[in-house]
Structure formats: structure tokens, C-alpha cells
Motif scaffolding. Structure first.
Motif: not given
Length: 274
Positions: A131-135
């Protein structure tokens, strides 16, 4: 055999957005030779561990809403505690019938959801590994929820807890529908939040089940859970394969067939006694 069955269950949970864990009970009872009352806490514990693996991926990627997860857990914990106790004091015929009804509802819902929401298909738990890492700033901003949204999340958590206690399955279709409306376009966040809440609710429910279930075959339970962990790990590695695009469709049909087979066996007295 128990190890292999656990691997199948772990793969099914990892690759299915909603209903893969419904195959755990039929496999344990029909192929593993474990009584239905004994199978419930074993399958529920395996579900909790698999969900915890997915939740770990979600937390690392910051794809988890703590506010929604808290509401889901608050709604689910009281229900799963009472439900797990009731399940151990319910006859096998009634349990098998409840399981069959739930599977007949959730299996086709899985198929319909794949068709209806093809453009925003829910991610499977195994996909959280990539999953793309959130800021940090985005992830640390709490979701603003009104009273109706909080009530909906609590209701979803209660529904998930009910399905978990009697079917050893997450019932996360309800949670997904509600969270998807409140967090549109954030599929990884929704699935990560559901995985986190499911891990807590399922493990607590399994603990209650182990307290009141007949004597649990520890060797079988240990191998099954170990296999489920291995299966979840395998699902995290193979979920991207194009050959698995129809996994939800296959599992949706398998859930219904397995539930009917379990019900027929219990009613005919062909399953092992608890």
C-alpha cells in the motif's frame, strides 16, 4: 492436514476483500475432523492473527484510521464476547444453520460487489503489504465524524462482531460499505482500518471461545493457525498475479458450497462430536 487447511484459509482471507474466512469452519469440520464448537475458536484465532498481519502492513503504511477503528472495536467487542459465549451453548444444528444463512448472504454479496463496484473494487488484505505510504501529517489528522457517522461505524462494528462470534468470519462487507462512504477513494485506508479492528475483535472472541469450548485439540489448533499465517504470507506475495483476478468470484462461490456441505453434514450427524 491441519497445516494444509490453515494455508488454504490464510490464502483465502488474504486474497478476498470480504468473505474468504467463511471457508475456515467447513474446512476444519469436514476435512480436519474437528467438532463444530471446537472449530469456532480455532478458526476465529486464525482469523485474528491473519488480520493482525494485514493490520501491521496498514500501520506501517499509515493506512489506518484510528478513530474509525476505535468505533468499530467499541461496537464489536461486547457483541463478540457475548456471542462467543452463546455460540458454545448453542446446538450444532442451529450453529450450522446460522452459518449457512450468513454464507448464503455474504457469498453472493461478494460476487455482486465485484460487479457493482468494479471501478472502485475493495483491496484485499494481502495488498496492504504494498500500500502507498501516507504522509505523517495526513495520517495524524483525525477524521471529523458527526453523530450519524459514529453511530454507523458502531453498528458496523457490532455486525462484524456478530458474524465473527458465530461464523469465525470478519463480516467486513458491512464495515466496508459504511467506511467507503465516509472515506471515498481511500480503499487502502478502509481495508487497513477493518483489518486492525478485526484483529482485536477476533482474538478477544477466540479467547472467550477457548474458555467455554469443549477440549480443544491443541496440536491441530497450533498447526492450523501456523498454516493460516503461512497462507497469509503467501497471499501477500502472490496477490498481484493476473491469474488471481477472479479470486473474489471463486471464493464467493466456494463460500456458499462449503456452507451447504457443512449444514448437510451436521444435520445428517456426519460431523465429529464436540
Amino acid at each position: 492436514m491441519s497445516l494444509l487447511l490453515g494455508v488454504l484459509v490464510g490464502v483465502a482471507y488474504g486474497l478476498s476483500a470480504f468473505a474468504g474466512a467463511f471457508v475456515a469452519l467447513p474446512l476444519l469440520v469436514l476435512a480436519g475432523g474437528v467438532g463444530l464448537h471446537q472449530s469456532l475458536p480455532i478458526a476465529l484465532f486464525a482469523l485474528g492473527i491473519c488480520a493482525a498481519i494485514a493490520a501491521g502492513d496498514a500501520v506501517r503504511a499509515r493506512q489506518c484510521s484510528t478513530r474509525h477503528a476505535t468505533l468499530l472495536i467499541m461496537g464489536g467487542l461486547p457483541i463478540v464476547i457475548v456471542g462467543a459465549w452463546l455460540a458454545q451453548h448453542t446446538t450444532e444444528t442451529v450453529l450450522a444453520t446460522l452459518f449457512m444463512v450468513a454464507a448464503i448472504v455474504f457469498g453472493p454479496l461478494l460476487l455482486l460487489t465485484v460487479r457493482q463496484y468494479r471501478h472502485r473494487r475493495a483491496s484485499a488484505p494481502a495488498t496492504l503489504l504494498h500500500a502507498p505510504r501516507r504522509a505523517v501529517g495526513e495520517a495524524s489528522t483525525p477524521a471529523e465524524l458527526n453523530g450519524g457517522q459514529r453511530a454507523a461505524a458502531l453498528f458496523a462494528g457490532a455486525g462484524c462482531g456478530l458474524i465473527a462470534s458465530f461464523c469465525a468470519a470478519p463480516g467486513s462487507w458491512m464495515g466496508w460499505r459504511i467506511l467507503d462512504r465516509q472515506r471515498p477513494g481511500e480503499g487502502y485506508l478502509v481495508v487497513g482500518t477493518l483489518a486492525f479492528s478485526t484483529s482485536v475483535v477476533a482474538i478477544v472472541g477466540a479467547g472467550v471461545g477457548f474458555l467455554f469450548a469443549p477440549e480443544i485439540p491443541g496440536y491441530t489448533a497450533g498447526l492450523f493457525v501456523l498454516g493460516a499465517v503461512s497462507g497469509m504470507g503467501l497471499a501477500r506475495r502472490i496477490h498481484h498475479l493476473p491469474q488471481l483476478r477472479a479470486s473474489n468470484t471463486v471464493l464467493g462461490a466456494a463460500v456458499v458450497v462449503a456452507a451447504l456441505a457443512l449444514w448437510i453434514s451436521v444435520v445428517n450427524g456426519a460431523t465429529p462430536a464436540a
